[in-house]
Design an enzyme around this catalytic site. Structure first.
Site, mmCIF file in Angstrom:
data_model
loop_
_atom_site.group_PDB
_atom_site.id
_atom_site.type_symbol
_atom_site.label_atom_id
_atom_site.label_comp_id
_atom_site.label_asym_id
_atom_site.label_seq_id
_atom_site.Cartn_x
_atom_site.Cartn_y
_atom_site.Cartn_z
ATOM 1 N N ASP A 181 0.863 -0.894 -0.224
ATOM 2 C CA ASP A 181 0.218 -0.008 0.097
ATOM 3 C C ASP A 181 0.874 1.118 0.337
ATOM 4 O OD1 ASP A 181 0.658 -0.586 2.750
ATOM 5 O OD2 ASP A 181 -0.889 -0.852 3.357
ATOM 6 N N HIS B 105 -7.169 -4.625 9.891
ATOM 7 C CA HIS B 105 -7.207 -4.061 9.275
ATOM 8 C C HIS B 105 -5.651 -5.122 7.836
ATOM 9 C CE1 HIS B 105 -4.674 -0.712 9.717
ATOM 10 N NE2 HIS B 105 -3.685 -1.185 9.617
#
Ligand code: GLP
Length: 242
Positions: free
Chosen positions: A67, A138
């Site tokens: 990410d 997450h």
């Protein structure tokens, strides 16, 4: 799923570094999925030491990070690209041209996300994906509510995540509100998954992952469907799990 528990976080990190090294020994041109976060700092420290001690080369390896924050240029010290340079890229013989992160400053972020997903496929897919666990469950930046079939995309970060990551930004600078992350389905396509979980702050999300059932309220729990998932945890995170 295979769970390994270590007394100290450094031991869990060393075990992760050994798994990465083993992957490269077996396949010098491996495609590695990398992660950021405080947990990974110790993993990369251990990996860099191991590479030097073994004279193991990453010269043919290709990497894709999970990410990147939206709106941050690659040179921005708070970007994950800069973090990776500090922790691993600049300390190994990785070819900079083979190290990939989503481009946080892309003019069309959704197009960038699709390009990134296609680039992973074009490289032959990920051999090993390294993962950390967010306090709210997450993985990458797949926040609670992320579905199992999600692909690489633009996401909005939760208040919990922005608060937890505050410490990586200089005082007075806002944590970005959005990011590009590999999706859960993209992560599940990696041939092996390595989830590293250390510290007492991760005890509750890790318990949720291990006890199941898998659900989008805890995206990391969706990884349990993978055929080759190893969880490396320290005692502080695992508690009485084993
Ligand atoms: C960030 C990253 C995640 C990482 C998480 C946990 O949000 N995008 O990939 O797993 O942090 O990080 P830490 O190890 O600092 O708790």
């Amino acid at each position: 799923m295979k769970l390994e528990i270590f007394e100290a976080p450094q031991q869990a990190a060393a075990a992760a570094a050994e798994r990465i090294a083993a992957c490269v020994r077996a396949k010098p041109a491996a495609v590695l999925g990398l992660a950021t976060g405080a947990t990974m700092e110790e993993v990369y420290r251990s990996l860099v030491a191991r590479l030097e001690a073994e004279r193991l080369s990453l010269g043919q390896v290709t990497t894709f990070n999970l990410d990147e924050y939206l709106g941050l240029a690659a040179e921005d010290p708070a970007s994950y690209r800069a973090t990776m340079r500090r922790l691993l890229f600049g300390l190994s013989d990785l070819d900079p041209a083979r190290t990939h992160l989503p481009r946080g400053e892309a003019a069309d972020p959704q197009a960038e996300a699709s390009r990134y997903e296609a680039a992973i496929a074009a490289a032959g897919g990920l051999d090993l994906q390294l993962l950390g666990l967010g306090r709210n469950g997450h993985v990458g930046f797949n926040e609670p509510g992320s579905p199992a079939d999600s692909r690489t995309r633009v996401v909005r970060l939760s208040a919990t995540t922005r608060k937890a990551n505050r410490r990586h930004f200089p005082p007075g600078r806002a944590v970005p509100e959005r990011a590009i992350t590999l999706g859960i389905a993209t992560i599940l396509e990696a041939r092996s998954l390595l989830l590293v979980v250390t510290g007492a702050a991760k005890r509750a999300p890790l318990r949720r992952v291990l006890q199941g059932p898998p659900g989008a309220d805890c995206p990391a729990s969706l990884l349990l469907g993978h055929h080759d998932l190893t969880v490396l945890a320290d005692r502080a995170a695992a508690g009485e799990a084993a």
